[in-house]
Design a protein around this motif. Structure first.
Motif, PDB file in Angstrom:
ATOM      1  N   SER A  98      42.595  -2.674  20.603  1.00 19.78           N
ATOM      2  CA  SER A  98      43.044  -2.630  21.982  1.00 19.78           C
ATOM      3  C   SER A  98      44.221  -3.556  22.208  1.00 19.78           C
ATOM      4  N   SER A  99      44.266  -4.656  21.461  1.00 15.86           N
ATOM      5  CA  SER A  99      45.365  -5.585  21.655  1.00 15.86           C
ATOM      6  C   SER A  99      46.596  -5.207  20.858  1.00 15.86           C
ATOM      7  N   GLY A 100      46.502  -4.104  20.107  1.00 17.93           N
ATOM      8  CA  GLY A 100      47.639  -3.671  19.317  1.00 17.93           C
ATOM      9  C   GLY A 100      47.706  -4.360  17.974  1.00 17.93           C
ATOM     10  N   TYR A 101      46.744  -5.283  17.675  1.00 12.61           N
ATOM     11  CA  TYR A 101      46.755  -5.994  16.400  1.00 12.61           C
ATOM     12  C   TYR A 101      46.219  -5.076  15.322  1.00 12.61           C
ATOM     13  N   SER A 102      46.836  -5.115  14.161  1.00 13.62           N
ATOM     14  CA  SER A 102      46.407  -4.273  13.053  1.00 13.62           C
ATOM     15  C   SER A 102      45.962  -5.155  11.919  1.00 13.62           C
ATOM     16  N   GLY A 103      44.870  -4.760  11.252  1.00 12.66           N
ATOM     17  CA  GLY A 103      44.340  -5.577  10.176  1.00 12.66           C
ATOM     18  C   GLY A 103      45.352  -5.793   9.061  1.00 12.66           C
ATOM     19  N   LEU A 104      46.133  -4.776   8.738  1.00 10.27           N
ATOM     20  CA  LEU A 104      47.130  -4.876   7.673  1.00 10.27           C
ATOM     21  C   LEU A 104      48.476  -5.239   8.292  1.00 10.27           C
ATOM     22  N   ARG A 105      49.057  -6.306   7.807  1.00  7.32           N
ATOM     23  CA  ARG A 105      50.314  -6.752   8.394  1.00  7.32           C
ATOM     24  C   ARG A 105      51.431  -5.764   8.082  1.00  7.32           C
ATOM     25  N   GLU A 106      52.367  -5.695   9.004  1.00  7.51           N
ATOM     26  CA  GLU A 106      53.421  -4.669   8.906  1.00  7.51           C
ATOM     27  C   GLU A 106      54.264  -4.845   7.652  1.00  7.51           C
ATOM     28  N   GLU A 107      54.537  -6.103   7.265  1.00 11.90           N
ATOM     29  CA  GLU A 107      55.391  -6.314   6.089  1.00 11.90           C
ATOM     30  C   GLU A 107      54.683  -5.974   4.782  1.00 11.90           C
ATOM     31  N   HIS A 108      53.351  -5.776   4.857  1.00 15.00           N
ATOM     32  CA  HIS A 108      52.594  -5.451   3.646  1.00 15.00           C
ATOM     33  C   HIS A 108      52.301  -3.965   3.497  1.00 15.00           C
ATOM     34  N   VAL A 109      52.660  -3.150   4.493  1.00 15.27           N
ATOM     35  CA  VAL A 109      52.237  -1.741   4.489  1.00 15.27           C
ATOM     36  C   VAL A 109      52.873  -0.983   3.329  1.00 15.27           C
ATOM     37  N   VAL A 110      54.178  -1.162   3.122  1.00 20.12           N
ATOM     38  CA  VAL A 110      54.857  -0.430   2.039  1.00 20.12           C
ATOM     39  C   VAL A 110      54.296  -0.844   0.690  1.00 20.12           C
ATOM     40  N   LYS A 111      54.070  -2.157   0.517  1.00 19.96           N
ATOM     41  CA  LYS A 111      53.506  -2.642  -0.744  1.00 19.96           C
ATOM     42  C   LYS A 111      52.103  -2.076  -0.954  1.00 19.96           C
ATOM     43  N   ALA A 112      51.328  -1.994   0.116  1.00 16.73           N
ATOM     44  CA  ALA A 112      49.969  -1.444   0.024  1.00 16.73           C
ATOM     45  C   ALA A 112      50.002   0.026  -0.378  1.00 16.73           C
ATOM     46  N   SER A 113      50.934   0.776   0.190  1.00 14.89           N
ATOM     47  CA  SER A 113      51.064   2.202  -0.173  1.00 14.89           C
ATOM     48  C   SER A 113      51.437   2.347  -1.637  1.00 14.89           C
ATOM     49  N   ALA A 114      52.377   1.513  -2.102  1.00 16.31           N
ATOM     50  CA  ALA A 114      52.781   1.578  -3.506  1.00 16.31           C
ATOM     51  C   ALA A 114      51.615   1.231  -4.427  1.00 16.31           C
ATOM     52  N   LEU A 115      50.816   0.219  -4.051  1.00 18.62           N
ATOM     53  CA  LEU A 115      49.647  -0.143  -4.853  1.00 18.62           C
ATOM     54  C   LEU A 115      48.618   0.983  -4.891  1.00 18.62           C
ATOM     55  N   LEU A 116      48.408   1.617  -3.751  1.00 27.56           N
ATOM     56  CA  LEU A 116      47.454   2.735  -3.712  1.00 27.56           C
ATOM     57  C   LEU A 116      47.894   3.862  -4.642  1.00 27.56           C
ATOM     58  N   ARG A 117      49.172   4.221  -4.572  1.00 23.87           N
ATOM     59  CA  ARG A 117      49.677   5.293  -5.449  1.00 23.87           C
ATOM     60  C   ARG A 117      49.560   4.892  -6.915  1.00 23.87           C
ATOM     61  N   LEU A 118      49.826   3.607  -7.208  1.00 26.50           N
ATOM     62  CA  LEU A 118      49.729   3.147  -8.595  1.00 26.50           C
ATOM     63  C   LEU A 118      48.295   3.246  -9.096  1.00 26.50           C
ATOM     64  N   TYR A 119      47.338   2.787  -8.286  1.00 20.65           N
ATOM     65  CA  TYR A 119      45.937   2.876  -8.714  1.00 20.65           C
ATOM     66  C   TYR A 119      45.497   4.336  -8.846  1.00 20.65           C
ATOM     67  N   CYS A 120      46.019   5.209  -7.992  1.00 22.24           N
ATOM     68  CA  CYS A 120      45.719   6.645  -8.132  1.00 22.24           C
ATOM     69  C   CYS A 120      46.236   7.166  -9.466  1.00 22.24           C
ATOM     70  N   ALA A 121      47.452   6.763  -9.825  1.00 21.88           N
ATOM     71  CA  ALA A 121      48.034   7.214 -11.091  1.00 21.88           C
ATOM     72  C   ALA A 121      47.261   6.631 -12.265  1.00 21.88           C
ATOM     73  N   LEU A 122      46.906   5.332 -12.193  1.00 22.12           N
ATOM     74  CA  LEU A 122      46.148   4.713 -13.284  1.00 22.12           C
ATOM     75  C   LEU A 122      44.795   5.391 -13.470  1.00 22.12           C
ATOM     76  N   MET A 123      44.121   5.711 -12.368  1.00 16.74           N
ATOM     77  CA  MET A 123      42.791   6.305 -12.465  1.00 16.74           C
ATOM     78  C   MET A 123      42.844   7.793 -12.743  1.00 16.74           C
ATOM     79  N   GLY A 124      43.797   8.485 -12.106  1.00 17.33           N
ATOM     80  CA  GLY A 124      43.838   9.947 -12.228  1.00 17.33           C
ATOM     81  C   GLY A 124      44.594  10.449 -13.438  1.00 17.33           C
TER      82      GLY A 124
END
Length: 1208
Positions: free
Chosen positions: A362-388
């Motif tokens: 409600s306050s507009g606060y997000s658990g994941l900080r904005e400057e970390h979102v791109v890095k988080a997406s890249a990590l997710l894709r990397l782990y998908c590639a490593l596992m898949g």
């Protein structure tokens, strides 16, 4: 065993190596004594050897180096080493190599080193410089030979000389001096390879390269080329990786180049990872770390060989026990650290605090900080590639932290939307990450948050394709059990091909279909989703249209009675180019849901069609209904919808009749208001942007509106839209627009006095484009009848014809109706009897019921013929659709009534009869049109009077006899006209109209040869035969059915067949014609024996002259024809034997003509005999048919003889 034994040794620092590379004396002077000690071999050689650089600067630097070396004690021993005779040393070394080669590599006598009294180390300590060189060289050559003979098998050579910590520096000095002085004997790559097989080899290798800094890349490439494909698998591979890693630590600027060599060769994957772990960029990139970038590039790149190589490294590395020294585990530890570093600190797997999360949202606060979102997406894709792709099995710790990251809540940005989509797809791809009930609850809460926040994310992030559509789409796929579609969706979103087993999705399916998205929730939510504004192919991702399409396919809307018509209409109105690929499938499946019920049990469960008023709103606008506030894409899509709907309605009539359903068809009045041809023309110019829409529309038009797909129209469009018209329009000036429709109308009304002004206006109108000409259509067509009066220059109707053809490319149907009504006879116009489009499709012959003056105005006649051919095609399509539309419902009602009466065997009879009646009606319609047109070709009484004043009454038709005039003949005809040829010659209006009609008949005969057969079985005036045979090229097909026509019992048809054949033989002297002519002569001979006296006269009088044409075309028929003529003469003579005058002399003359034709002509002349025979016939009493026939036979004989001798 590893190279840890060299861990305590002093390695060359990057600072020292760079100083050596650049020969930076100032930097070298700043080095400490231990560091400087490692570089002495090169520095001493540099100071003692004669330099190639003779500059003053180098002389100063050399002095500084000498000063630097002067205080170092070890320099003296190195100088002593350099004082040896290396030439003799090299010769002894080569002799020893040869000796060892002969001995098979066994350790025997050594030329370099005599029998050792003590151990190698003691010998080295007590030896002079030369012997030290010999000892080191002998040991090094032995190792190099063993490497060459090992065939790639790894070994570790225990060498006292390379292992003694006391003498390592002296041995290193010797090694460097030997390699520098004997480069041909000791190539540096071979030396480097040999050093890998001794203890402390990496230290020796670094010193060697540091003293020859230019060889760095060469040594590294050689070690990589000779390296293993999987370096973690063997001791040798690990030692090689460690050595190269030490080299790159010494020269970090080249580390990335060495890593690129590793990928290029597909060797030593662990080295590539290790170099990435060691790499410290000058400027830290907060977005994505070097390790994530490197590994993602290997696994997600386009090179399949590299992907397989690195995947094997991951798989093999997992099979060994976890080792802290393993590069793979170092990589996994580093990735996990990066993942944990960006996790929201407040996340807790076991206690997800609802109140806190709600407060955060409600306050507009997000658990994941904005400057970390791109890095988080890249990590997710990397782990998908490593596992898949690479088959990585995550540890419990990795799985836990991954799930924490995936279920975190990013800010409402485009990157945040992308992160949520990736997280969702990773959950679907690897459902095993959710293993405990707590984790499952966490996932369900996160999915519920996605549903709730989807609209806010879409509006706040400013993106058209949000994750809400993907959620809906996956839910629909789960409901319809399309698991393969879900797998394809996941792979396309993640951007990689992953092998996902459909069975692994069972848990997710249960959660989706039973807890989160029931089918009713899906449909209710989907219809409330806003349409995509300006939908086009440029908008990628998963959109509402994908969801609606899947729901329509699964019939969810009709099943739950949710109306989707308004949503589809709004989305079609919000489209632009380039066309989105999902639009056409959406329309097709929507039409299917309108006509076909979701189930037989509930036949009323269908969607509602778009209303006529909604369709009209799309096309309402200025300029005759062509320009509209809606985009051309919307107008074309609605047109595609209407045409596809009508086609599907006809295709499903049987099924609809069985279900007693009759959906409403769109009215003809609606279709008349849609500018179909204009839209198709616009689509033609946008084919690239419209994808397959243009070709789909053409297919539908060819089926339902064949009169809008005529080839002649397409050819005319090329003339209208080609280069020359475009250049003409470029010259268009603004003052062209000063002529209004009213001015054009007034100019027409005052014809012929206003002809100059009218010509000027019409010429200006020719410069306008087809769309700009539409407002003038009514004034042009409405005044066409005024051009039929006397005194109108030919140029005016010709220009009107040209403008009409331009308008025909954009508004043909409306134009045709206006033109037909304008060209009606004045009587009908006074009665205000106006025809509609439907009237003209039901009865196309209305077109020919125009003012008779049109028949002698070639430009307007061209327009009439164009409309006639169009309406004949339209009538066929209209009758076909009408028959199909009504037949099944009639048959169904007939079947029901028959079942009630017990007559089950009769339902098929009405359908067969209707089809036959339709074909008969179309044939009668076409043949009637042809007969009317042929009648138009006959000269009127006035034209005959004009011709008789200047020549033969049949000259207009007779001059068509034989082949069409050549170019020279046409030129002569033009000259004759210039010289004052009277009206009614070759270039008369009648002749031009005849040519236009013959062209149309030619096309009709080609399109349907049965029309030609029907018309000729009906027959037409004999006077038209020269015209039709010469003017209609396709008339030669009549040769196929003339034998059938000859077999008809009616005498008139037989006579017409022989007359037609005589002209065809002259025009087409082919073997086929000869056969048919021979048959005709045989038929005439047969009829002679069966016809009565009256019928014989009626048959032979018109057919005997045809024999002349037979003989002229085919001389071999002369004998058969002569025999027939004599036979006919004998039959006639036998009937007049009782006459007062004897006919025998005539028979004798005929026999003589048959036997000696040349003598008759030579002695008396053919023309005099012919005239004598004609006079005799008149004198003998023309009332007697047999006598007339006899003299007709003689005249035929004389014609045959004349044409055969003189070619008359």
């Amino acid at each position: 065993m590893t190279m840890s034994e060299s861990a305590g040794l002093q390695f060359v620092s990057p600072y020292a190596f760079e100083a050596m590379q650049k020969v930076d004396v100032v930097r070298l002077a700043a080095l400490s004594d231990p560091e400087l000690r490692l570089l002495l071999p090169c520095l001493v050689r540099m100071a003692l050897c004669a330099p190639a650089d003779q500059s003053q600067a180098w002389a100063q630097d050399k002095k500084l180096i000498l000063r630097l070396l002067s205080g170092v004690e070890a320099v003296n021993s190195i100088v002593a080493l350099l004082s040896v005779d290396f030439h003799a040393l090299e010769q002894d070394a080569r002799k020893e190599q040869q000796l060892r080669h002969k001995a098979g590599g066994a350790n025997g006598e050594s030329i370099l080193v005599s029998q050792l009294q003590h151990g190698l180390t003691l010998e080295f300590e007590h030896s002079d410089p030369l012997r030290r060189l010999r000892l080191a060289l002998s040991e090094l050559l032995a190792i190099m030979n063993k490497v060459a003979d090992s065939n790639g098998e790894w070994f570790l050579k225990s060498s006292e000389l390379f292992e003694s910590p006391v003498y390592l520096e002296e041995v290193a000095d010797v090694l460097c001096i030997l390699q520098a002085e004997l480069p041909s004997l000791l190539p540096i790559i071979d030396v480097a390879e040999a050093l890998l097989h001794v203890r402390n080899g990496d230290w020796f290798l670094c010193l060697l390269v540091a003293n020859v800094p230019d060889s760095f890349n060469e040594v590294c490439r050689g070690l990589i080329k000779n390296g293993e494909r999987q370096d973690e698998e063997s001791m040798g591979g690990r030692r090689r990786t460690e050595a190269l890693r030490q080299l790159c630590q010494m020269n970090p600027s080249q580390a990335l180049n060495i890593r690129a060599m590793v990928v290029e060769e597909c060797h030593l994957p662990g080295l590539g990872v290790a170099l990435t772990l060691d790499y410290k960029p000058d400027t830290a990139d907060d977005a994505v770390s070097p390790l994530v970038s490197y590994v993602s590039g290997l696994l997600l790149g386009t090179n399949g060989k590299v992907r397989t190589w690195f995947s094997m490294f991951i798989r093999n590395g997992q099979q060994r026990k976890r080792e802290s020294s393993s590069v793979l585990w170092q990589m996994r530890r580093q990735l996990l650290l990066e993942l944990v570093a960006i996790l929201p600190r407040s996340r807790s797997t076991h206690e997800p605090n609802d109140s806190v999360q709600d407060a955060e949202s409600s306050s507009g606060y997000s658990g994941l900080r904005e400057e970390h979102v791109v890095k988080a997406s890249a990590l997710l894709r990397l782990y998908c590639a490593l596992m898949g792709i690479a088959g990585l099995r995550p540890t419990d710790e990795e799985a836990e932290q991954l799930l924490q990251l995936m279920t975190s809540r990013p800010p409402a940005t485009p990157a945040g939307v992308r992160f949520v989509s990736l997280s969702f797809c990773k959950l679907l791809a690897f459902p095993t990450l959710v293993s405990t009930p707590e984790q499952e609850q966490l996932m369900v809460m996160w999915l519920s948050w996605m549903i709730k926040e989807e609209e806010y994310f879409e509006s706040a992030a400013g993106v058209a394709a949000s994750f809400g559509e993907m959620l809906l789409l996956v839910a629909m796929y789960f409901h319809s059990n399309q698991l393969s579609a879900i797998i394809e969706l996941v792979c396309s979103t993640l951007g990689m091909k992953i092998a996902i087993k459909p069975s692994s999705l069972s848990k997710m399916k249960t959660i989706f279909t039973q807890e989160i998205f029931t089918e009713q929730v899906v449909t209710a939510h989907a219809v409330r989703v806003a349409v995509t504004n300006n939908l086009s192919a440029n908008i990628t991702g998963f959109l509402p249209i994908h969801c609606i399409y899947q729901l329509l396919r699964s019939r969810a809307f009709t099943k739950h009675k949710v109306s989707i018509k308004d949503w589809i209409y709004r989305q079609l109105c919000e489209t632009s180019t380039p066309l989105h690929t999902q639009l056409l499938p959406l329309i097709d499946v929507y039409i299917n849901s309108i006509l076909t019920p979701a189930s037989k049990a509930n036949p009323e469960a269908t969607n509602q069609p778009i209303t006529e008023q909604e369709i009209l709103n799309i096309y309402q606008g200025g300029n005759g209904g062509v320009r509209s506030r809606y985009s051309i894409t919307t107008q074309l899509l609605i047109l595609y919808y209407i045409l596809s709907y009508e086609e599907a309605l006809l295709a499903n009539t049987k099924q609809l009749a069985l279900m007693q359903r009759k959906p409403k068809s769109y009215s003809a009045a609606l279709m008349d208001q849609i500018p179909i041809k204009y839209l198709i023309t616009q689509a033609q110019g946008l084919q690239q942007e419209l994808g397959g829409l243009h070709s789909a529309l053409l297919r539908l038009l060819a089926t339902n509106y064949p009169h809008l797909c005529m080839v002649e129209d397409w050819l005319c469009e090329e003339e209208v839209t080609g280069t020359l018209p475009l250049l003409r329009r470029m010259l268009l000036t603004s003052n062209t627009w000063r002529y209004s429709q009213m001015q054009l109308h007034h100019a027409f009304q005052k014809v012929p006095s206003s002809c100059p002004r009218l010509i000027r206006i019409l010429d200006h109108l020719t410069l306008l484009s087809a769309g700009d000409l539409i407002p003038y259509a009514e004034a042009l067509t409405g005044s066409m009848g005024l051009l039929l009066g006397p005194g109108v220059p030919r140029r005016i109707p010709q220009t009107v014809n040209k403008l009409w053809m331009v308008l025909n490319t954009v508004m043909p149907r409306r134009l045709w109706v206006m033109t037909v009504n304008a060209l009606q006879p004045s009587v009908k116009i006074l009665r205000q009897q106006m025809y509609t489009q439907n009237d003209l499709m039901v009865d196309p012959l209305i077109v020919l019921r125009c003012d008779h003056r049109v028949y002698r105005c070639p430009p307007l006649m061209d327009v009439v013929l164009h409309m006639l051919s169009g309406y004949l095609l339209a009538s066929k399509a209209y009758l076909n659709s009408h028959l199909k539309e009504t037949a099944d419902f009639d048959r169904q009602s007939q079947t029901i009534s028959n079942l009630g009466l017990g007559q089950a065997g009769q339902p098929d009879t009405p359908e067969v009869t209707r089809e036959e009646l339709k074909n008969a009606l179309l044939a009668a319609q076409d043949s009637a049109a042809v007969q009317i047109l042929l009648e138009v070709c006959l000269p009127t009484s006035e034209e005959q009077g004009l011709v008789e004043a200047g020549g033969s009454a049949e000259s207009l038709l007779r001059n068509m006899r034989g082949p069409l005039p050549s170019i020279k003949q046409e030129d002569g005809a033009r000259r004759a006209e210039v010289e004052g040829q009277p009206e009614g010659g070759l270039l008369s209006d009648l002749r031009e109209v005849q040519c236009l009609i013959c062209c149309l008949l030619h096309q009709m005969f080609i399109a349907d040869p049965n029309i030609a057969k029907l018309v000729h079985f009906q027959g037409y005036p004999r006077a038209l035969l020269p015209l039709t045979v010469a003017g209609i090229p396709s008339i030669h097909i009549c040769l196929d059915f003339i034998p059938e026509l000859l077999a008809q019992p009616q005498l008139e048809k037989q006579i017409f067949a022989i007359q037609l054949l005589s002209h065809l033989c002259t025009q087409y002297a082919l073997p086929k014609s000869l056969g048919v002519a021979r048959l005709a002569v045989s038929v005439m001979a047969t009829l002679l024996t069966v016809l009565t006296r009256t019928k014989r006269f009626a048959f032979f009088m018109p057919t005997l002259p045809c024999l002349v044409a037979f003989c002229q075309a085919f001389p071999p028929l002369y004998d058969d024809v002569a025999a027939l003529l004599v036979q006919v003469g004998q039959v006639c003579a036998s009937d007049v034997v009782t006459k007062t005058r004897d006919i025998d002399p005539l028979i004798a003359r005929l026999q003589h003509l048959k036997q000696k034709p040349k003598e008759v002509l030579v002695s008396g002349g053919g023309q005099s005999k012919l005239s004598l025979a004609q006079r005799a016939a008149e004198e003998l009493g023309g009332a007697d048919p047999d006598v007339q026939l006899c003299y007709q036979i003689e005249a035929t004989f004389m014609d045959i003889i004349g044409t055969s001798l003189y070619g008359l």
